[in-house]
Design an enzyme around this catalytic site. Structure first.
Site, PDB file in Angstrom:
ATOM      1  N   HIS A  82      -0.227   4.244   2.588  1.00  0.00           N
ATOM      2  CA  HIS A  82      -0.531   4.080   4.014  1.00  0.00           C
ATOM      3  C   HIS A  82       0.718   4.364   4.855  1.00  0.00           C
ATOM      4  O   HIS A  82       1.689   3.605   4.830  1.00  0.00           O
ATOM      5  CB  HIS A  82      -1.019   2.658   4.271  1.00  0.00           C
ATOM      6  CG  HIS A  82      -1.469   2.419   5.683  1.00  0.00           C
ATOM      7  ND1 HIS A  82      -2.783   2.200   6.024  1.00  0.00           N
ATOM      8  CD2 HIS A  82      -0.786   2.370   6.843  1.00  0.00           C
ATOM      9  CE1 HIS A  82      -2.885   2.015   7.334  1.00  0.00           C
ATOM     10  NE2 HIS A  82      -1.663   2.109   7.848  1.00  0.00           N
TER      11      HIS A  82
ATOM     12  N   GLU B 277       0.846  -1.190   0.000  1.00  0.00           N
ATOM     13  CA  GLU B 277       0.000   0.000   0.000  1.00  0.00           C
ATOM     14  C   GLU B 277       0.888   1.249   0.000  1.00  0.00           C
ATOM     15  O   GLU B 277       1.294   1.726   1.065  1.00  0.00           O
ATOM     16  CB  GLU B 277      -0.926   0.012   1.221  1.00  0.00           C
ATOM     17  CG  GLU B 277      -1.977  -1.081   1.201  1.00  0.00           C
ATOM     18  CD  GLU B 277      -3.024  -0.910   2.294  1.00  0.00           C
ATOM     19  OE1 GLU B 277      -2.854  -0.016   3.157  1.00  0.00           O
ATOM     20  OE2 GLU B 277      -4.014  -1.662   2.288  1.00  0.00           O
TER      21      GLU B 277
END
Length: 276
Positions: free
Chosen positions: A249, A246
């Site tokens: 994040h 990700e």
């Protein structure tokens, strides 16, 4: 030391000139001049020798000081990591939340507003603002698209994702497993700590791997540790985190831990010697 040596030379020169004026015999003048020059050379040599010794001593002391500071930094890193691996001494900013370490029931951080729609633990607001400002000053555009989420909100997101997979033909078990690869189970999401946030480029807002290819995100990945943040779910580390890559994040862990995690090339789980 240079000033004292110069003063000695001046006094010696005045003494030589005075004696020359008082003496009539050329030989005596020559003798006094030679003696004066020898004395001056001796004094100058002593001063120079002392200066060289002083410089060597200073260099040695500086080397020892640098060595001590380097050892102290290494000790501090090891000390913090050791304390972080002990749950009883682990600081708040290294709170671990994942499948094996669910949120403490009822825990709600003291929040501060990032903007009208997003909040974080108030203790990380300032470093977050500093990081985003630094990016802006360098010509990069980044903004927070998600931050603190309550456990109830996490349930809504998880269920919405599950419904989407079920509509694609999966059964509920398969849908839950697939959802958990990108969305944490309620109570197991870092977003509930107030220490995690999703940050995306102003040029591309997609939450997919293309996000990591933007210049804005590349800058953030390179500099986030300076402000105490890490890319929480890096590429090729899903076996350690349980979450897919990700590139949006980010998680606050403090500047010392962020630097150590970057230098060691590990995830938060590895740094804390914990499982996901």
């Amino acid at each position: 030391m240079k000033k004292q040596t110069k003063e000695k030379w001046c006094r010696l020169e005045l003494l030589v000139r005075y004696r020359i004026r008082k003496m009539q015999h050329p030989g005596r003048v020559f003798a006094v001049s030679c003696v004066s020059i020898l004395v001056a050379g001796f004094l100058g040599g002593v001063a120079l020798g002392r200066h060289v010794e002083w410089r060597k001593a200073e260099e040695t002391m500086q080397k020892e000081t640098d060595r001590y500071e380097s050892l102290q930094k290494e000790y501090d890193v090891v000390k913090e990591q050791t304390e972080a691996q002990d749950k009883d001494t682990r600081p708040w900013y290294l709170m671990l939340v994942n499948q094996s370490h669910p949120m403490e029931e009822g825990y709600v951080p003291e929040l501060a507003n990032i903007d009208a729609s997003h909040q974080v633990d108030k203790r990380v607001l300032e470093p977050l603002q500093q990081m985003l400002k630094a990016a802006s000053d360098e010509g990069y555009g980044l903004y927070v698209c998600s931050a603190y989420r309550s456990v109830d909100r996490q349930k809504e997101l998880f269920n919405e994702s599950m419904v989407g997979y079920v509509n694609q033909g999966m059964n509920y078990y398969e849908a839950a497993i697939e959802t958990a690869k990108s969305i944490a189970w309620p109570g197991e999401s870092e977003h509930a700590t107030g220490l995690a946030m999703d940050i995306v480029s102003t040029e591309y807002a997609g939450l997919d791997e293309k996000q990591g290819e933007t210049d804005d995100q590349k800058w953030l990945m390179e500099h986030c540790y300076e402000y105490g943040f890490i890319l929480r779910y890096p590429q090729d580390k899903s076996d350690d985190t349980g979450i897919i890559y990700e590139p949006w994040h980010y998680r606050y862990v403090g500047t010392e831990a962020a630097l150590a995690i970057r230098d060691q090339g590990v995830t938060l789980e590895e740094y804390l010697n914990e499982e996901y």
